[in-house]
Structures are given as structure tokens and as C-alpha cells.
Design an enzyme around this catalytic site. Structure first.
Site, PDB file in Angstrom:
ATOM      1  N   GLU A 169      52.735 100.995  40.032  1.00 57.39           N
ATOM      2  CA  GLU A 169      51.495 100.941  40.591  1.00 57.39           C
ATOM      3  C   GLU A 169      50.845  99.759  39.206  1.00 57.39           C
ATOM      4  OE1 GLU A 169      52.254 104.401  40.343  1.00 57.39           O
ATOM      5  OE2 GLU A 169      52.085 104.657  42.466  1.00 57.39           O
ATOM      6  N   TYR A 220      56.417  91.164  37.824  1.00 62.51           N
ATOM      7  CA  TYR A 220      56.895  91.798  38.837  1.00 62.51           C
ATOM      8  C   TYR A 220      57.477  90.825  39.953  1.00 62.51           C
ATOM      9  CZ  TYR A 220      54.599  95.513  36.230  1.00 62.51           C
ATOM     10  OH  TYR A 220      54.457  96.102  35.118  1.00 62.51           O
TER      11      TYR A 220
HETATM   12  C1  LIG Z   1      53.141  92.764  31.515  1.00 61.03           C
HETATM   13  C2  LIG Z   1      53.855  92.913  30.095  1.00 61.03           C
HETATM   14  C3  LIG Z   1      54.782  93.936  29.699  1.00 61.03           C
HETATM   15  C4  LIG Z   1      54.665  91.515  30.189  1.00 61.03           C
HETATM   16  O1  LIG Z   1      55.618  91.505  28.916  1.00 61.03           O
HETATM   17  P1  LIG Z   1      55.693  89.953  28.191  1.00 61.03           P
HETATM   18  O2  LIG Z   1      56.703  90.399  27.278  1.00 61.03           O
HETATM   19  O3  LIG Z   1      54.388  89.510  27.721  1.00 61.03           O
HETATM   20  O4  LIG Z   1      56.174  88.849  29.510  1.00 61.03           O
HETATM   21  P2  LIG Z   1      57.373  88.067  29.366  1.00 61.03           P
HETATM   22  O5  LIG Z   1      57.190  87.054  28.306  1.00 61.03           O
HETATM   23  O6  LIG Z   1      58.757  88.636  29.486  1.00 61.03           O
HETATM   24  O7  LIG Z   1      57.065  86.920  30.590  1.00 61.03           O
HETATM   25  C5  LIG Z   1      57.793  87.354  31.665  1.00 61.03           C
HETATM   26  C6  LIG Z   1      57.060  86.854  32.893  1.00 61.03           C
HETATM   27  O8  LIG Z   1      55.788  87.305  33.015  1.00 61.03           O
HETATM   28  C7  LIG Z   1      54.782  86.382  33.528  1.00 61.03           C
HETATM   29  N1  LIG Z   1      53.628  86.289  32.521  1.00 61.03           N
HETATM   30  C8  LIG Z   1      53.766  86.741  31.017  1.00 61.03           C
HETATM   31  N2  LIG Z   1      52.800  86.590  30.527  1.00 61.03           N
HETATM   32  C9  LIG Z   1      51.838  85.959  31.560  1.00 61.03           C
HETATM   33  C10 LIG Z   1      50.639  85.577  31.541  1.00 61.03           C
HETATM   34  N3  LIG Z   1      50.023  85.556  30.367  1.00 61.03           N
HETATM   35  N4  LIG Z   1      50.126  84.814  32.643  1.00 61.03           N
HETATM   36  C11 LIG Z   1      50.872  84.914  33.718  1.00 61.03           C
HETATM   37  N5  LIG Z   1      51.960  85.400  33.786  1.00 61.03           N
HETATM   38  C12 LIG Z   1      52.510  85.797  32.715  1.00 61.03           C
HETATM   39  C13 LIG Z   1      55.718  85.270  33.688  1.00 61.03           C
HETATM   40  O9  LIG Z   1      56.210  84.992  35.093  1.00 61.03           O
HETATM   41  C14 LIG Z   1      56.664  85.412  32.775  1.00 61.03           C
HETATM   42  O10 LIG Z   1      57.814  84.611  33.269  1.00 61.03           O
HETATM   43  P3  LIG Z   1      58.051  83.031  32.635  1.00 61.03           P
HETATM   44  O11 LIG Z   1      57.872  83.067  31.247  1.00 61.03           O
HETATM   45  O12 LIG Z   1      59.352  82.680  33.081  1.00 61.03           O
HETATM   46  O13 LIG Z   1      56.875  82.182  33.053  1.00 61.03           O
HETATM   47  C15 LIG Z   1      53.042  92.422  28.822  1.00 61.03           C
HETATM   48  O14 LIG Z   1      52.081  91.531  28.928  1.00 61.03           O
HETATM   49  C16 LIG Z   1      52.330  93.671  28.567  1.00 61.03           C
HETATM   50  O15 LIG Z   1      52.744  94.695  27.668  1.00 61.03           O
HETATM   51  N6  LIG Z   1      50.979  93.884  28.999  1.00 61.03           N
HETATM   52  C17 LIG Z   1      50.029  94.899  28.684  1.00 61.03           C
HETATM   53  C18 LIG Z   1      50.595  96.113  29.386  1.00 61.03           C
HETATM   54  C19 LIG Z   1      50.636  96.279  30.798  1.00 61.03           C
HETATM   55  O16 LIG Z   1      49.986  95.639  31.309  1.00 61.03           O
HETATM   56  N7  LIG Z   1      51.814  96.827  31.358  1.00 61.03           N
HETATM   57  C20 LIG Z   1      51.759  96.786  32.676  1.00 61.03           C
HETATM   58  C21 LIG Z   1      51.228  97.712  33.250  1.00 61.03           C
HETATM   59  S1  LIG Z   1      51.525  97.938  35.065  1.00 61.03           S
END
Ligand SMILES: CC(C)(COP(=O)(O)OP(=O)(O)OC[C@H]1O[C@@H](n2cnc3c(N)ncnc32)[C@H](O)[C@@H]1OP(=O)(O)O)[C@@H](O)C(=O)NCCC(=O)NCCS
Length: 154
Positions: A111, A123
Site C-alpha cells: 500500500e 514501484y
Molecule cells: C521511496 C524510497 C524508498 C525510494 O528510495 P530511493 O533510494 O530514494 O530511490 P532510488 O534512488 O532507488 O530511485 C529509484 C526510482 O524511484 C523514483 N524516484 C526516486 N526519488 C524520486 C523523486 N524524488 N521523484 C520522483 N521519482 C523518484 C525514480 O523512478 C527512481 O529511478 P531513477 O533514479 O532511475 O529515475 C525513499 O524515497 C524513501 O525512503 N521514502 C520515504 C519512505 C517511503 O515513502 N517509503 C515508501 C512507503 S510506501
């Protein structure tokens, strides 16, 4: 951006109760309505797959996975604010999907808040599709927020 996977000392290990102070520090920065230490303890004690991602023994993220028969439910995934946007979230999610397959999982579900654009973008880029909406699933500052239910075949 791809995580520098050739970087030495990148590892996954099981989350321990002793990790919870560090986990909660990341959790409270990342979520407006964070899990409590008790929620994490319950997951560990329930036998959920609770992993932390470390670089040089520094915890930079964690994920919680619940297996129900051949369904994998990703209950939490989080990357420390300093390490976001460098590919580690994708690396962690791919690892949790691989673990799910090894456990006999056929599908993964999660979710997510519709307002969580970075998570939804991640995702979708991995192949998750929207399966439905759970109305009023999450607490929000102005009432409740829906959850988008997403799923992917493993
Ligand atoms: C969601 C989360 C886990 C992603 O981790 P991350 O290490 O920042 O993401 P990544 O660097 O691996 O990026 C992977 C992809 O996510 C997307 N993405 C990451 N940050 C983004 C941003 N600020 N805006 C849009 N897309 C984004 C992109 O598709 C990216 O791929 P790309 O680099 O090839 O464009 C992280 O932002 C986080 O911890 N967020 C807070 C907690 C949370 O919301 N968890 C999910 C709950 S459902």
C-alpha cells in the site's frame, strides 16, 4: 541512478531489537505517521522478514516483508534521507523481491499514499501496477488519506 553495487561493504542483515533506535531515527524523518518501536518489535517477533541495508556498517535503510502463503506483502521500505535518490531504494526493493521468490512468493503487494510520488514512481518503474484503492486507509493531518494497493508478479 544505479547504486554503486561494486562498492565494498554493502550488506543486508536481519534487523535486531538493538537496531530500533537507528531505525526509528530514519522512520520519524521519512513518515508523517511513523511506525513506533513497538510496531517494529511486533514485526520481528511475528517472524516477518525484517532486513536492514548497511554500507560500511552504517544503516542506510530497512524493509519489512510479510509472507502469506505465496503472497509477499511489503509492509515498510525506507531509505535514510541522506542516501535517497542514489539507487538504494531500488536495490533494497529488488532484494526483497528476490527474497520473496526464494520463499515461494508469486506476487508482491503493498500500500502507498497517492501523494507519495517518489515511491509510486519507483514501484511503477519496477513493474508494479495499481490493483485498487483502500479508502481512508492512512491517518492524515486533515483527516484520512486513501491507500493505493499495488502489486507485481514475482
Ligand atoms: C521511496 C524510497 C524508498 C525510494 O528510495 P530511493 O533510494 O530514494 O530511490 P532510488 O534512488 O532507488 O530511485 C529509484 C526510482 O524511484 C523514483 N524516484 C526516486 N526519488 C524520486 C523523486 N524524488 N521523484 C520522483 N521519482 C523518484 C525514480 O523512478 C527512481 O529511478 P531513477 O533514479 O532511475 O529515475 C525513499 O524515497 C524513501 O525512503 N521514502 C520515504 C519512505 C517511503 O515513502 N517509503 C515508501 C512507503 S510506501
Amino acid at each position: 541512478m544505479n547504486a554503486p553495487l561494486n562498492q565494498p561493504n554493502v550488506s543486508f542483515r536481519e534487523m535486531q531489537i538493538d537496531d530500533l533506535d537507528a531505525v526509528i531515527q530514519i522512520e520519524t524523518v521519512n513518515f508523517p505517521f511513523p511506525w513506533t518501536a513497538g510496531n517494529f518489535k511486533d514485526s520481528i517477533n511475528s517472524g516477518h522478514i525484517c532486513l536492514v541495508l548497511e554500507i560500511d556498517e552504517l544503516m542506510i535503510g530497512y524493509a519489512i516483508l510479510m509472507m502469506v502463503l505465496d503472497e509477499a506483502h511489503l509492509l515498510n521500505i525506507s531509505i535514510s534521507a541522506d542516501w535517497k535518490g542514489k539507487g538504494w531504494g531500488r536495490h533494497l526493493l529488488n532484494h526483497m523481491m528476490q527474497i520473496s521468490r526464494e520463499q515461494g512468493g508469486l506476487n508482491m503487494f503493498l500500500e502507498v499514499r497517492p501523494s507519495n510520488v517518489s515511491a509510486i514512481t519507483l514501484y511503477e518503474s519496477i513493474g508494479f501496477n495499481e490493483m485498487g484503492v483502500r479508502p481512508g486507509y492512512y491517518p492524515a493531518h486533515n483527516g484520512r488519506e486513501n491507500a493505493v494497493l499495488m502489486g507485481v508478479a514475482l
